[in-house]
Design a protein around this motif. Structure first.
Motif, mmCIF file in Angstrom:
data_model
loop_
_atom_site.group_PDB
_atom_site.id
_atom_site.type_symbol
_atom_site.label_atom_id
_atom_site.label_comp_id
_atom_site.label_asym_id
_atom_site.label_seq_id
_atom_site.Cartn_x
_atom_site.Cartn_y
_atom_site.Cartn_z
ATOM 1 N N ILE A 151 10.485 -51.531 52.682
ATOM 2 C CA ILE A 151 11.608 -52.448 52.443
ATOM 3 C C ILE A 151 11.397 -53.173 51.116
ATOM 4 O O ILE A 151 10.326 -53.725 50.861
ATOM 5 C CB ILE A 151 11.719 -53.486 53.575
ATOM 6 C CG1 ILE A 151 11.939 -52.786 54.922
ATOM 7 C CG2 ILE A 151 12.850 -54.462 53.300
ATOM 8 C CD1 ILE A 151 13.168 -51.931 54.990
ATOM 9 N N ASN A 186 15.384 -57.194 59.101
ATOM 10 C CA ASN A 186 15.108 -57.158 57.663
ATOM 11 C C ASN A 186 16.260 -57.773 56.882
ATOM 12 O O ASN A 186 16.045 -58.471 55.880
ATOM 13 C CB ASN A 186 14.907 -55.714 57.207
ATOM 14 C CG ASN A 186 13.606 -55.126 57.703
ATOM 15 O OD1 ASN A 186 12.584 -55.797 57.751
ATOM 16 N ND2 ASN A 186 13.639 -53.851 58.077
ATOM 17 N N TYR A 240 18.863 -55.587 50.831
ATOM 18 C CA TYR A 240 17.570 -54.919 50.714
ATOM 19 C C TYR A 240 17.790 -53.419 50.593
ATOM 20 O O TYR A 240 18.860 -52.895 50.925
ATOM 21 C CB TYR A 240 16.652 -55.235 51.902
ATOM 22 C CG TYR A 240 17.057 -54.637 53.224
ATOM 23 C CD1 TYR A 240 16.517 -53.441 53.678
ATOM 24 C CD2 TYR A 240 17.967 -55.290 54.056
ATOM 25 C CE1 TYR A 240 16.864 -52.891 54.894
ATOM 26 C CE2 TYR A 240 18.328 -54.762 55.285
ATOM 27 C CZ TYR A 240 17.771 -53.559 55.702
ATOM 28 O OH TYR A 240 18.136 -53.030 56.921
#
Length: 231
Positions: free
Chosen positions: A38, A59, A145
């Motif tokens: 990530i 995330n 992300y």
């Protein structure tokens, strides 16, 4: 499955460590070697006209929380873990769809008038804004992300044929494993997948004998995935 065997954890950090602890508590050895990485992005966050936030992963919550101090909007999360991450990040109102992205879209369509900011990866596995549009809900997308393919270490490849199982929680990780199996078959390895969509990229490898078995959880929850280890 045989207690004491080694289970390969392929999900990205930091979630991989939490999964490893659960696997070890079940009596297995955990090998953490993610197939994905990530990387946080730095987009401009524009909340003008937004009435709610939608997150498809923890995330996404972490990445968004790094970009803005705004915590006053209600959050719709794909599952309980993502809703919990939102609460930890400081959002006071969060709702879990307790399912997949389609379940999340259905929850938002039932309960949220106004415009939703769909926070996700740069290349999401499912198009939440499109699902919302079909349900008559206005939505904007914000990529916070990126998910990057990551090759496993030589140590993992060297012991691939002796591993008890591999846990896969995204179609992208499953595609990465399928590519590895082209060069390094593991006919005794069990692939345990979070959903049918995650399992799908490995079906051809299974038919060709490059992996021993492919199974998926009845619901897209990590607890259901880990239950497969007990079979």
């Amino acid at each position: 499955m045989r207690r004491g065997g080694t289970v390969w954890i392929t999900r990205a950090r930091p979630g991989a460590e939490a999964t490893a602890r659960r696997v070890e508590a079940m009596g297995f050895k955990a090998l953490v070697d993610p197939l994905l990485e990530i990387r946080f992005l730095a987009p401009v966050v524009d909340l003008a006209g937004i009435t709610a936030l939608a997150f498809t992963s923890a995330n996404g919550v972490e990445a968004f929380a790094r970009l803005t101090a705004a915590r006053d909007l209600p959050v719709f999360a794909v599952g309980d873990a993502t809703a919990r991450a939102a609460r930890v990040a400081g959002f006071s109102e969060s709702f879990s769809a307790d399912g997949d992205v389609e379940a999340l879209a259905a929850l938002i369509a039932r309960t949220c008038p106004g415009t939703v900011l769909a926070v996700s990866a740069r290349e999401p596995a499912a198009d939440l804004p499109a699902l919302l549009a079909r349900a008559g809900v206005a939505a904007r997308a914000l990529a916070v992300y990126a998910t990057i393919d990551r090759p496993p270490g030589p140590g993992t490849l060297g012991q691939l044929a002796g591993l008890e199982a591999v846990l896969l929680q995204s179609p992208r990780a499953a595609r990465g494993l399928a590519s590895l199996l082209d060069q390094a078959p593991a006919p005794a390895l069990a692939a345990l997948c979070l959903s049918p969509a995650v399992a799908e990229p490995l079906l051809a490898a299974h038919r060709l004998g490059r992996i021993g078995s492919v199974a998926f959880a009845p619901r897209p929850h990590e607890s259901d995935l880990l239950d497969l280890l007990g079979r």
